[in-house]
Enzyme design. Structure first.
Site, PDB file in Angstrom:
ATOM      1  CG  HIS A   1     -38.770 -34.266  35.264  1.00  0.00           C
ATOM      2  ND1 HIS A   1     -37.689 -34.824  35.918  1.00  0.00           N
ATOM      3  CD2 HIS A   1     -38.798 -34.851  34.041  1.00  0.00           C
ATOM      4  CE1 HIS A   1     -37.115 -35.706  35.123  1.00  0.00           C
ATOM      5  NE2 HIS A   1     -37.757 -35.741  33.985  1.00  0.00           N
TER       6      HIS A   1
ATOM      7  N   GLY B   1     -47.130 -32.636  36.002  1.00  0.00           N
ATOM      8  CA  GLY B   1     -48.363 -32.268  35.332  1.00  0.00           C
ATOM      9  C   GLY B   1     -48.654 -32.993  34.039  1.00  0.00           C
TER      10      GLY B   1
ATOM     11  N   GLY C   1     -52.281 -36.633  33.235  1.00  0.00           N
ATOM     12  CA  GLY C   1     -53.564 -36.657  32.545  1.00  0.00           C
ATOM     13  C   GLY C   1     -53.410 -36.825  31.052  1.00  0.00           C
TER      14      GLY C   1
ATOM     15  N   PRO D   1     -52.481 -39.313  41.447  1.00  0.00           N
ATOM     16  CG  PRO D   1     -51.856 -37.485  40.157  1.00  0.00           C
ATOM     17  CD  PRO D   1     -51.453 -38.262  41.376  1.00  0.00           C
ATOM     18  N   GLY D   2     -52.098 -41.578  39.757  1.00  0.00           N
ATOM     19  CA  GLY D   2     -52.053 -42.951  39.257  1.00  0.00           C
ATOM     20  C   GLY D   2     -52.991 -43.868  40.000  1.00  0.00           C
TER      21      GLY D   2
END
Length: 570
Positions: free
Chosen positions: A218, A386, A389, A537-538
């Site tokens: 990924h 990435g 978002g 980020p989560g």
């Protein structure tokens, strides 16, 4: 590659293109999206279903058909399929003995396939799972996630496809799959990152003359960066690492030299020769060597090596005929449509069951997420693939649309959108949290502090049951757990003021503290020390949810909270 993707529904458009290229072989179900083989082998008793994020083609769709898979569920680019795709594909593909799921060990894939399996069992459909975890670079003893699933998935699918065509029952196929996985290991390197479809730029940068060793499919960074050695030396090092990780067994192997998207056929064939020489020097007989791009990472410049120790009868399974889009080399070095049954109807959606939940909170959260989407994307590129978002913003947009179309309450709409339509790791986990919050949010009135504390605690428990994360693992739980604790404290003390703001403050502290943690779960766990210094980020998205709730229900107190854009800067 990102310059030529359609702006709308690129994955569905590509799926239709595959079906057009192979008329009569494949049919496409557009909503939810899955692909199904039109003419499975008549001796099959078990349907084989696999899937994962798009961008890895020809995995998994290339092995769709006789001698391969019965159905494939493609997620968005580098994002897992959601459970509804998997459930309906499995219902359509199940044989008289049930269905077998072949799952790469990525958190989002595992969670969504598990949820789909629970739904199938509830319907009385037998189901078993083969979990592919071949990547030796992520085999650290202290990793709660375990090795990720990479290029050995193609080997598993090919061998199980041949066995299924022979009429093997479900338990036999599951056992065979587990054996193949246990005897397979892979390792990958990259000289250049893949192009981000969002930014059009490389997802990460490498200095000239260096390689990332142990990259993921990924686009995850490698576990370490090394000086670029001569290719022969690199292949020797990779081969050494593979044999250190492989369990002992027969001295015959199947070897896959897999391109990650931008590596040429010339290079892959040359590497296969170097690998063959390394194997022979170790008195290992390479029965089959398979060079080509089989498990890509969009257009990453790199390659992986996979070795599978061959047990008795496995060579015959590999050389068994197939009728699939991908034509695999079947020779060994020793020898020189019927329409589908309609899918079963799922139960009523969230909008049919509940129409409460704060619309004002949804609108405020949507505004915040729009403001910080690019910041979250940049953070996720540093520790993962990435896509966070875009996934978060897309799910919130879907929830706003549902609320507009159906009159559903805000948190109820969030729950339906994230449970049913958002893939990846975080989508269904956020959906579980929203589902519990929706039960205590009538209209735009603030829920009681006791009800909110109970709902948040229940949401935390559900996220932990499914995802397995604990505080300190560097996930969204590191923000959600302190928020739940702050709400519980306010529920016990009625004199304490501003519970929403207190929960937001606790969640913010927890989210920012993840920057000092070495991730133990999720994709960030695969990049090792590269993730240190980057907040999860989560966890930030959870903190921003409580910021939105505080903005709506405690506007005066919420002015003490930092601006969302400031929180997500790095």
């Amino acid at each position: 590659m990102s310059y030529f993707l359609p702006e709308t529904d690129p994955v569905l458009t590509a799926a239709r293109g595959l079906a057009l290229a192979h008329p009569g072989m494949i049919e496409v179900s557009p909503a939810p999206l899955y692909l199904r083989a039109r003419a499975p082998h008549p001796d099959r008793r078990v349907g084989l279903v696999s899937g994962g994020g798009s961008g890895h083609e020809p995995l998994h769709t290339g092995l769709l058909g006789r001698g391969g898979l019965d159905a494939v569920c493609p997620g968005e680019i580098f994002a897992s399929p959601h459970n509804r795709q998997i459930y309906e594909a499995s219902v359509a593909a199940a044989g008289r003995d049930g269905v077998l799921h072949i799952v790469k060990n990525y958190t989002g894939d595992v969670i969504n396939f598990q949820i789909a399996a629970e739904r199938l069992r509830h319907d009385g459909i037998p189901v078993a799972t083969v979990l592919v975890d071949d990547d030796l670079a992520t085999g650290a003893a202290d990793s709660a996630t375990g090795r990720r699933g990479t290029a050995a998935t193609m080997v598993v699918e090919k061998l199980l496809g041949a066995a299924a065509d022979r009429g093997a029952p479900l338990d036999e196929l599951a056992a065979l799959g587990a054996d193949v996985v246990s005897r397979s290991r892979s390792v990958a390197v990259a000289a250049r990152a893949q192009t981000s479809p969002t930014t059009g730029a490389p997802a990460f940068t490498l200095n000239p003359g260096t390689l990332d060793y142990g990259v993921g499919i990924h686009g995850e960074r490698g576990t370490r960066t090394i000086a670029h050695p001569p290719v022969g030396e690199l292949v020797r090092r990779m081969t050494d690492d593979l044999f250190d990780a492989l369990p002992p067994g027969p001295d015959e192997v199947l070897a896959v030299v897999n391109g990650l998207g931008a590596t040429t056929s010339l290079e892959l064939h040359a590497i296969s020769t170097l690998l063959n020489d390394q194997l022979l020097a170790r008195n290992i007989r390479p029965v089959v060597i398979v060079p080509g791009t089989y498990t890509a990472a969009l257009d990453m410049a790199g390659f992986s090596l996979t070795l599978t120790r061959l047990e008795a009868g496995w060579t015959e399974l590999w050389t068994a005929p197939t009728e699939t889009p991908l034509v695999l080399p079947r020779h060994t070095l020793a020898a020189a449509g019927a329409p589908p049954a309609p899918p079963r109807q799922c139960g009523p959606g969230v909008t049919e069951r509940r129409a409460e939940g704060g619309r004002a909170v949804l609108d405020r959260y949507a505004l915040i997420v729009t403001q910080v989407r690019d910041n979250l994307t940049r953070l996720d590129q540093l520790v993962g693939d990435g896509d966070f978002g875009d996934n978060l913003a897309g799910g919130v947009r879907r929830a706003v649309g549902l609320a507009d179309e159906t009159g559903a309450g805000g948190t109820a709409a969030l729950a339906e959108a994230f449970l049913n339509d958002v893939g990846g790791t975080s989508g269904p986990l956020f959906g579980l949290l929203f589902q519990h919050l929706a039960s205590v949010s009538p209209g735009d009135q603030a829920p009681s502090r006791t009800a909110l504390a109970d709902a948040t605690a229940a949401g935390l428990a559900a996220v932990q049951r499914v995802g397995g994360a604990r505080p300190g693992d560097c996930t969204l739980v590191d923000a959600l757990a302190p928020a739940a604790e702050a709400l519980a404290d306010h529920a016990r003390d009625e004199t304490a003021g501003a519970p929403f703001t207190a929960a937001a403050q606790a969640a913010i502290r927890g989210a920012l503290a993840t920057a000092s943690l070495r991730p133990r779960r999720g994709r960030a766990s695969y990049v090792g020390d590269h993730a240190i210094g980057v907040p999860d980020p989560g966890a930030l998205a959870v903190a921003l949810l409580f910021v939105a709730m505080a903005d709506v229900h405690e506007p005066a107190e919420a002015t003490r909270l930092p601006a969302p854009g400031y929180l997500t800067l790095h």
